[in-house]
Design an enzyme around this catalytic site. Structure first.
Site, short mmCIF file in Angstrom:
data_model
loop_
_atom_site.label_atom_id
_atom_site.label_comp_id
_atom_site.label_asym_id
_atom_site.label_seq_id
_atom_site.Cartn_x
_atom_site.Cartn_y
_atom_site.Cartn_z
N GLU A 1 0.86 -1.19 0.00
CA GLU A 1 0.00 0.00 0.00
C GLU A 1 0.88 1.22 0.00
O GLU A 1 1.94 1.22 0.64
CB GLU A 1 -0.87 0.05 1.26
CG GLU A 1 -2.13 -0.75 1.17
CD GLU A 1 -2.12 -1.88 2.18
OE1 GLU A 1 -1.34 -1.78 3.15
OE2 GLU A 1 -2.87 -2.84 2.00
N TYR B 1 7.59 1.81 -7.83
CA TYR B 1 6.95 0.48 -7.82
C TYR B 1 6.55 0.07 -9.24
O TYR B 1 6.70 -1.09 -9.63
CB TYR B 1 5.73 0.49 -6.90
CG TYR B 1 6.05 0.69 -5.44
CD1 TYR B 1 7.13 0.05 -4.84
CD2 TYR B 1 5.28 1.53 -4.64
CE1 TYR B 1 7.44 0.24 -3.50
CE2 TYR B 1 5.58 1.72 -3.29
CZ TYR B 1 6.66 1.07 -2.74
OH TYR B 1 6.95 1.26 -1.41
#
Ligand SMILES: CC(C)(COP(=O)(O)OP(=O)(O)OC[C@H]1O[C@@H](n2cnc3c(N)ncnc32)[C@H](O)[C@@H]1OP(=O)(O)O)[C@@H](O)C(=O)NCCC(=O)NCCS
Length: 158
Positions: free
Chosen positions: A116, A128
């Site tokens: 998250e 990411y």
């Protein structure tokens, strides 16, 4: 300051590293700020939750300048925190840390990594994505202080 990739290494975090790890976390506001016992638990092989904790270390020059921690319940893993000292961003350390983490997670039978991240953390989201993570959902008002949604992302380990 540029690091010499030949002298830096990615290795397991040990209890002796915790002072430097916490100092580094304090310099990186976007990283989760764990109290020391939480880091200690991440190193405890007898803990209920299995974790892999790694540091990027350049002993003579910079000391510890990055770290990453994932929890593991095969086949699932969660990337709980990753941080690199701001003066060393965009030098490939985050990627090296994650690659080493992924190798370790695969060896421990994880096939999916989830995470998250605050929706406003554009640098981390770009990071990411560059590792191959894709959007998996959105958790409304997941974070406090300030309240913010969490983008959920996942990566299938090849
Ligand atoms: C996210 C973070 C760990 C990335 O570490 P890093 O060592 O700078 O990352 P790398 O140099 O390995 O970057 C790999 C790729 O990710 C992408 N990337 C990394 N930072 C980026 C940024 N600020 N903007 C856009 N893309 C970025 C790029 O594609 C980069 O490759 P490139 O430099 O060849 O273009 C670092 O920015 C950081 O510590 N941020 C604060 C803490 C944080 O937000 N952690 C995540 C929440 S827990």
């Amino acid at each position: 300051m540029n690091l010499d990739p030949a002298s830096t290494r990615i290795r397991r975090m040990t209890a002796a590293d915790l002072g430097q790890v916490m100092e580094l976390a304090a310099k990186v506001p976007e990283a989760p700020h764990w109290p020391e016992p939480a880091y200690r638990m991440a190193l405890d092989s007898g803990s209920n939750v299995r974790r892999v904790a790694l540091v990027a270390d350049d002993g003579p020059l910079a000391g510890i300048f990055g770290f990453a921690i994932a929890s593991l319940l095969p086949p699932q893993a969660e990337l709980e925190t990753v941080a690199v000292a701001p003066e060393h961003w965009r030098q490939g350390t985050g990627r090296r840390l994650f690659d080493a983490l992924a190798t370790e997670l695969r060896a421990q039978n994880a096939s999916v990594v989830r995470l998250e991240v605050r929706v406003s953390n554009h640098a981390a989201i770009a990071f990411y994505r560059s590792l191959g993570f894709v959007r998996a959902g959105l958790r409304s008002r997941y974070y406090a202080d300030p309240i913010e949604d969490a983008l959920q992302m996942k990566l299938r380990l090849a």
